[in-house]
Every structure is written in C-alpha cells, then in structure tokens.
Design a protein around this motif. Sequence first.
Motif, short mmCIF file in Angstrom:
data_model
loop_
_atom_site.label_atom_id
_atom_site.label_comp_id
_atom_site.label_asym_id
_atom_site.label_seq_id
_atom_site.Cartn_x
_atom_site.Cartn_y
_atom_site.Cartn_z
N ILE A 192 0.81 -1.16 0.17
CA ILE A 192 -0.02 0.06 0.08
C ILE A 192 0.95 1.21 -0.10
O ILE A 192 2.33 0.99 0.02
N GLY A 193 0.39 2.43 0.02
CA GLY A 193 1.13 3.62 -0.11
C GLY A 193 0.34 4.87 0.56
O GLY A 193 -1.10 4.75 0.60
N VAL A 194 0.87 5.85 1.06
CA VAL A 194 0.31 7.00 1.61
C VAL A 194 1.01 8.13 0.81
O VAL A 194 2.23 8.22 0.65
N ILE A 195 0.14 9.18 0.49
CA ILE A 195 0.52 10.30 -0.10
C ILE A 195 0.05 11.47 0.68
O ILE A 195 -0.99 11.78 0.77
N SER A 196 1.04 12.09 1.32
CA SER A 196 0.85 12.97 2.38
C SER A 196 1.25 14.48 2.24
O SER A 196 2.11 14.99 2.86
N SER A 197 0.54 14.78 1.34
CA SER A 197 1.09 16.41 1.01
C SER A 197 0.87 17.42 1.95
O SER A 197 1.55 18.30 2.05
#
Length: 375
Positions: free
Chosen positions: A285-290
């Motif tokens: 999985i991935g997280v995109i934490s702008s």
Amino acid sequence: MNDPKPVRTIAVADLRYRGALPHIPDLLSTPSGQLSDRLHRPLRDLRISVTDRCNFRCSYCMPREVFDKDYAFLPQSSLLSFEEITRLARLFVAHGVEKLRLTGGEPLLRKNIEILIGMLAELRTPQGRELDITLTTNGSLLAKKAQSLKDAGLRRVTVSLDGLDDAVFRRMNDVDYPVADVLRGIEAAEKVGLAPLKVNMVVKRGTNDQEIVPMARHFRGSGAVLRFIEYMDVGASNGWRMDEVLPSAQVIRRIAEHFPLQALEASAAGETAERWRYVDGAGEIGVISSVTQAFCGDCNRARLSTEGQLFLCLFASQGQDLRGLLRGAYSDEQISAAIAHIWQARSDRYSQLRSAQGAELPAGQRRVEMSYIGG
Ligand code: SF4
C-alpha cells in the motif's frame, strides 16, 4: 409576467488562468536531457490534462456547487489538439521527461484518446527508451475501454476509488454511480495487463475514513497497489479545512491494527507515495501525504493544462501559455528554449511552505483547480 431568471455565467477557465506568453531566450541551445530547477530537481514527469470535463463531482476536486449546470467548460477550439500535445510532449522528452500521465477532468471522456496514446507511444527518450505512459481515471468508462487503451500503447492505469460502500462513495463523488462498475473497470484493466494497477483513495475525515480498513481488506492480495491520499487544499472551490485531514500516520496505524505492515524504500526519485508492505506478503500500500509530510524536495513534475498552460506545481496560481507559442508559429527550438527557461527558474514547494507558513495565498491570487491541470 415574471422577469426571466438572470443567466449566471462563470468565466471560462482561460479567462481566469490566462497565462503569460513565455519568454524566448536569445540563445537557443540543444536540449541536454538534464534540465534542473533552482532546487536541483530534474524534469522527469509530465502530467497532461486532456479535458476539463468530468462525469463525477468529487467534493475535493469538482464540487457541484461550482461546477454546476451553468458552468462553462472549455470550448473544443481552445483545447490542445492531439498533434499539439504530441509536439509539446516530444520537446519535454528531449529535456528529460520519461513519464507521461494523462489526466483531466476525466481523461476517458476525451474522444478518441486512444489515437493520442498511440501518437505518444511512438516517442522515445534521447537514449531510445520507450516512455512510461500512464493515465488516472475515475474508472467509470474503464471496463469498456481497457482493451483499446492497452492496444494503443498505454502501460498502466491509476483508478480513483474513495470507498466500497455505495452511500459513502456517493458522498465523496456526488453522483449516483455504483462502486461495482468501477470495480469491473479495475478487473478489465488487470485482465488486459494494464499493470501494475494503482488505486487512489482520497481520505476525508468524517466522510469516508471508515472505508480505510474495508478498502485495505478488499485489495490485499489482488496485485493492485492501494494508496491513501491526504485531503488537500487544491484549487479554490473545495472548502478545505485542516480538521477534515486524516494524517497518513493515522491511516497506517489503523491498517496495521488489522494487517501488520513494514516500511519500504521509495522505488524512484520523485515518488509521491510512501510505500508499505503487508508483513504476510499480501502486497503493498502507499500513503500520499502532501499536508503532513510534504514531498516537494524531489518533485520532478510539470503539468500541462487542457489548453496548453504550463504549471509547475499542483498548487500554482499562474501558468505559462505554451499554446500561444504553438499557435504563434514559433519553432521547436524556440519553444524548447522557453520550456527550459521556465523550468530552470522553478522554485515551487507549496506543501513545504504550507507546513511552515499556513495555507493563505497573497490577496487576489487563487490556486488553479485540480480538475483543470489534473491531480
Ligand atoms: S506542492 Fe508542488 S512542488 Fe510540492 S510536491 Fe506538490 S506539486 Fe511538487
């Protein structure tokens, strides 16, 4: 007799985002493929918006209150043609771009998009390598189009899916569209080999965060990489509030309570997602934490709007009018030099600054809408 209801028109996008005609440097140099900006970030990834239209009304991108039945979308004549997009892409590739992402609005709404993909698939890097051509879609038309996209030369797709529960899904995208149809699109894409397939879920605290674990459970072991995106203050219409952001660290914690996770290294410079794998081998999985973990440090992305405005950041408020050069009979060398000049002057790092200074923009400035330049 009642006076007729005044017609409310909203200025078409190009009026709001009219970009300046870029400067053409006197010295026209041959592209080196090693172009870097002022923060030493190379130009590697070009996101191309092929339409400003969409059949969804996701609250974080295209809220119905603004993009309603009176909204004036761009006329066909102002959109870049496939020939213009391909000409620009060729010039960007000579400067080092290796990845093209087709976006929108909803890119599959652009008629004959397979023809454009075929034209782009002919391009090669200066080293003779094929480009990594991908596309971000809401999946609504994917079941029907997966095979023709693959045949045209598309490598892989990213599908946006904000929940499995139809009622929650509807609350996020404000249309009556069944999740089952998007899942059928994902299945069709996997079947024809548009892989590795990524699924993006925007997490809005209090609206769909209860879907995080069910989504993880659904896509575990499927081969698809599920990424959770922090709700962002993109554009100027989604009414963003910080208290509706669920930090990625909490997303990871929630999933790890059910399925132990292990952090992974980034697979490439400029990658937006922080990668995690299931300890039991059921995938990634991935997280995109702008918002909470800005990743501007190696951001190597440029964005081309539907009508040829070049933006250097998702949160930019001003573009540069490349279409004006294309339709102004400038040579490839001149346009190429203009692109180099623009990128070399780039110092955008909005997410880093947001964390340090807050999200306020100078008076009169407004961020470009994500539906106009693609996510
Ligand atoms: S905020 Fe702008 S500079 Fe930072 S990662 Fe996003 S697009 Fe790149």
